[in-house]
Design a protein around this motif. Structure first.
Motif, PDB file in Angstrom:
ATOM      1  N   GLN A   1       0.822  -1.205   0.000  1.00  0.00           N
ATOM      2  CA  GLN A   1       0.000   0.000   0.000  1.00  0.00           C
ATOM      3  C   GLN A   1       0.858   1.258   0.000  1.00  0.00           C
ATOM      4  O   GLN A   1       0.535   2.248  -0.670  1.00  0.00           O
ATOM      5  CB  GLN A   1      -0.935  -0.019   1.214  1.00  0.00           C
ATOM      6  CG  GLN A   1      -1.999   1.058   1.214  1.00  0.00           C
ATOM      7  CD  GLN A   1      -1.515   2.373   1.806  1.00  0.00           C
ATOM      8  OE1 GLN A   1      -0.539   2.385   2.579  1.00  0.00           O
ATOM      9  NE2 GLN A   1      -2.175   3.465   1.466  1.00  0.00           N
TER      10      GLN A   1
ATOM     11  N   THR B   1      -6.266   1.112   9.557  1.00  0.00           N
ATOM     12  CA  THR B   1      -5.131   2.033   9.621  1.00  0.00           C
ATOM     13  C   THR B   1      -4.860   2.680   8.260  1.00  0.00           C
ATOM     14  O   THR B   1      -3.779   3.221   8.031  1.00  0.00           O
ATOM     15  CB  THR B   1      -3.863   1.301  10.101  1.00  0.00           C
ATOM     16  OG1 THR B   1      -3.611   0.172   9.252  1.00  0.00           O
ATOM     17  CG2 THR B   1      -4.027   0.830  11.545  1.00  0.00           C
ATOM     18  N   ASP B   2      -5.867   2.597   7.363  1.00  0.00           N
ATOM     19  CA  ASP B   2      -5.765   3.174   6.023  1.00  0.00           C
ATOM     20  C   ASP B   2      -4.572   2.597   5.263  1.00  0.00           C
ATOM     21  O   ASP B   2      -3.860   3.305   4.562  1.00  0.00           O
ATOM     22  CB  ASP B   2      -5.654   4.709   6.101  1.00  0.00           C
ATOM     23  CG  ASP B   2      -5.963   5.380   4.772  1.00  0.00           C
ATOM     24  OD1 ASP B   2      -6.640   4.754   3.927  1.00  0.00           O
ATOM     25  OD2 ASP B   2      -5.499   6.518   4.547  1.00  0.00           O
ATOM     26  N   GLN B   3      -4.379   1.273   5.395  1.00  0.00           N
ATOM     27  CA  GLN B   3      -3.261   0.601   4.731  1.00  0.00           C
ATOM     28  C   GLN B   3      -3.722  -0.569   3.860  1.00  0.00           C
ATOM     29  O   GLN B   3      -2.959  -1.496   3.603  1.00  0.00           O
ATOM     30  CB  GLN B   3      -2.253   0.106   5.784  1.00  0.00           C
ATOM     31  CG  GLN B   3      -1.523   1.244   6.502  1.00  0.00           C
ATOM     32  CD  GLN B   3      -0.584   0.739   7.566  1.00  0.00           C
ATOM     33  OE1 GLN B   3      -1.011   0.104   8.523  1.00  0.00           O
ATOM     34  NE2 GLN B   3       0.709   1.011   7.409  1.00  0.00           N
TER      35      GLN B   3
ATOM     36  N   ARG C   1     -14.203   2.388  -1.585  1.00  0.00           N
ATOM     37  CA  ARG C   1     -14.314   3.748  -1.055  1.00  0.00           C
ATOM     38  C   ARG C   1     -14.136   4.742  -2.190  1.00  0.00           C
ATOM     39  O   ARG C   1     -13.641   4.397  -3.259  1.00  0.00           O
ATOM     40  CB  ARG C   1     -13.264   3.999   0.029  1.00  0.00           C
ATOM     41  CG  ARG C   1     -11.830   3.790  -0.448  1.00  0.00           C
ATOM     42  CD  ARG C   1     -10.827   4.531   0.425  1.00  0.00           C
ATOM     43  NE  ARG C   1     -10.731   3.989   1.777  1.00  0.00           N
ATOM     44  CZ  ARG C   1      -9.948   4.521   2.703  1.00  0.00           C
ATOM     45  NH1 ARG C   1      -9.201   5.594   2.410  1.00  0.00           N
ATOM     46  NH2 ARG C   1      -9.865   3.999   3.900  1.00  0.00           N
TER      47      ARG C   1
ATOM     48  N   GLU D   1      -7.619  -1.915   6.613  1.00  0.00           N
ATOM     49  CA  GLU D   1      -8.442  -0.738   6.380  1.00  0.00           C
ATOM     50  C   GLU D   1      -8.471   0.180   7.604  1.00  0.00           C
ATOM     51  O   GLU D   1      -8.544   1.406   7.470  1.00  0.00           O
ATOM     52  CB  GLU D   1      -9.865  -1.184   6.008  1.00  0.00           C
ATOM     53  CG  GLU D   1     -10.862  -0.061   5.809  1.00  0.00           C
ATOM     54  CD  GLU D   1     -10.615   0.753   4.548  1.00  0.00           C
ATOM     55  OE1 GLU D   1     -11.288   1.798   4.395  1.00  0.00           O
ATOM     56  OE2 GLU D   1      -9.771   0.351   3.717  1.00  0.00           O
TER      57      GLU D   1
END
Length: 468
Positions: A286, A338-340, A366, A336
């Protein structure tokens, strides 16, 4: 006699127009296959049709075994010509198996042969195709160019030096050949002897001495960075299932030490090691903007006696029935949270789990990236008409078909690329039948643009290989 005519698989005039007017001439981005980088980099030629068609093809091997053909003619020491002749004897009895369609489609597209293959014409076809394979149009690059292929992504171990990708890039070859990171052996800790040997190779490739688990991660990061520098933008993983644990369930360094000292590991420790390593890898992907693929569900090496005789990857794997939904959801949610969570493609092998995978993909889409989480195309035993149609219908019902990034070959053979045509014809036929039934409007320009997106444009935007 040929039954593969211009409108093969196309059952309505609408399907015919969608295929011939919109799908047929779109370029191909084959973002997952098992082609040999050396063959592509050297623009090599197959020695003969048996080498091109039968080497490593588990589909054909399994069919020949089912017909009672001796293993001598499959993986044994029979001559290439004799192996081909035995395959030709088998083909007329494969009606309704996808191999029957693929065989004749490939003969027609690459060699202009429209006759049905049988024992009666086998030698003639073997000689004609083997001679054709030596021509420039049937070199490795020549065959891909015939199929209008723009990009191929091979499947490469972290320890690979990628010298053939470098050679291809330096030569400016078309199509573009890019590596894909396949780190399955980097967490295959269940086989202690093989894993310790692999870590030695990983250490040599990365230049990092591995004496702890943190060293393993450092070495893998080194290889990810190296792959990125060499044009890699996606990873792939083949697993029975994903695993999920609460952080700290086991001491990961203690697991490494047990392995390193040759102690037997518990099943939970093995799974935790895979889980922790995969989480680390996915976060790295990512951070670099890669996409990640998860091929989930096979039960491998079921026939122990044949595994002992021939080794793995020889046609004795099956569809598995492992639990998928809960650990897959928890694993993706962890990333998700940790937005990774990278762009992700999910492939299932068990068709009873189609809806599970399609709805799981929808949980993590998203704004900002169209189709960020993909329910991937029919894979392995499911990349045939029925399996692909079910995948398309499931995606249509539970997701958004128009965001789909389409088909791939997942093949070791250059002759498999007409599978893109096979998929495109099926896709157009499904939409054409819907128009005929009144389920879709006869707006062919709009539906045609969606077909073109699925065949090519979506993958082009999703992977953005043009920037490499």
């Amino acid at each position: 006699m040929s039954f593969i005519q211009e409108n093969f698989l196309l059952q309505t005039p609408y399907a015919e127009e969608l295929y011939h007017g919109y799908a047929k001439n779109m370029p191909i981005i084959d973002y997952h296959n098992h082609l040999t980088p050396e063959l592509l980099a050297n623009d090599g030629h197959y020695n003969n049709m048996a080498r091109a068609w039968l080497d490593g093809d588990h589909y054909k091997w399994r069919a020949m075994r089912a017909l009672g053909i001796d293993e001598k003619y499959i993986t044994g020491n029979a001559s290439d010509q004799d192996k081909f002749l035995k395959w030709a004897e088998a083909v007329p009895y494969l009606v309704r198996n996808p191999l029957y369609h693929w065989t004749h489609l490939e003969l027609q597209r690459f060699f202009g042969i429209t006759d049905l293959l049988s024992k009666d014409n086998a030698l003639e076809i073997y000689q004609a195709t083997s001679a054709k394979l030596q021509e420039k149009t049937c070199s490795a690059l020549g065959m891909l160019q015939q199929m209008n292929v723009e990009v191929v992504c091979t499947t490469d171990d972290p320890i690979d030096d990628l010298r053939f990708h470098q050679k291809s890039r330096k030569a400016g070859h078309h199509p573009k050949m890019l590596p894909a990171f396949r780190p399955d052996k980097a967490y295959a800790i269940e086989n202690l002897t093989a894993y310790k040997s692999y870590l030695e190779q990983l250490s040599d490739a990365s230049g990092i001495t591995i004496s702890s688990y943190s060293d393993v991660l450092e070495a893998l990061k080194n290889r990810i960075d190296y792959f990125h520098e060499n044009g890699c933008r996606l990873a792939d993983h083949g697993l029975e299932q994903l695993y999920f644990f609460e952080e700290g369930t086991y001491d990961i360094e203690a697991i490494f030490k047990k392995m390193d000292s040759g102690q037997r590991l518990e099943t939970g420790e093995i799974h935790y090691y895979k889980f922790q390593t995969l989480v680390f890898l996915c976060r790295e992907y990512q951070s670099l903007g890669w996409a990640q693929q998860f091929h989930l569900g096979p039960l491998r090496n079921v026939n122990q006696s044949m595994l002992d005789k021939l080794g793995p990857d020889t046609g004795f794997d099956s569809i598995g029935d492992k639990e998928q939904a809960y650990p897959l959801g928890k694993f993706l949610n962890l990333l998700e949270s940790t937005d990774q969570l990278a762009k992700t493609i999910l492939y299932n092998l068990n068709p009873s789990q189609n809806e599970v995978f399609a709805t799981m993909a929808g949980n993590f889409n998203r704004g900002g990236i169209k189709g960020k989480i993909q329910y991937g195309s029919g894979w392995w035993y499911l990349d045939q008409l029925d399996g692909m149609e079910k995948q398309i219908n499931t995606l249509s019902n539970l997701g958004v078909l128009s965001t789909f990034i389409g088909m791939l070959t997942d093949s070791r053979s250059l002759l498999s690329f007409p599978r893109h045509e096979y998929f495109r014809r099926l896709l157009c036929n499904i939409l054409g039948n819907d128009i005929q039934k009144g389920l879709l409007p006869a707006d062919l320009p709009h539906l045609g643009s969606i077909v073109q997106d699925i065949c090519y444009n979506n993958a082009k935007d999703y992977f953005n290989f043009d920037t490499i």
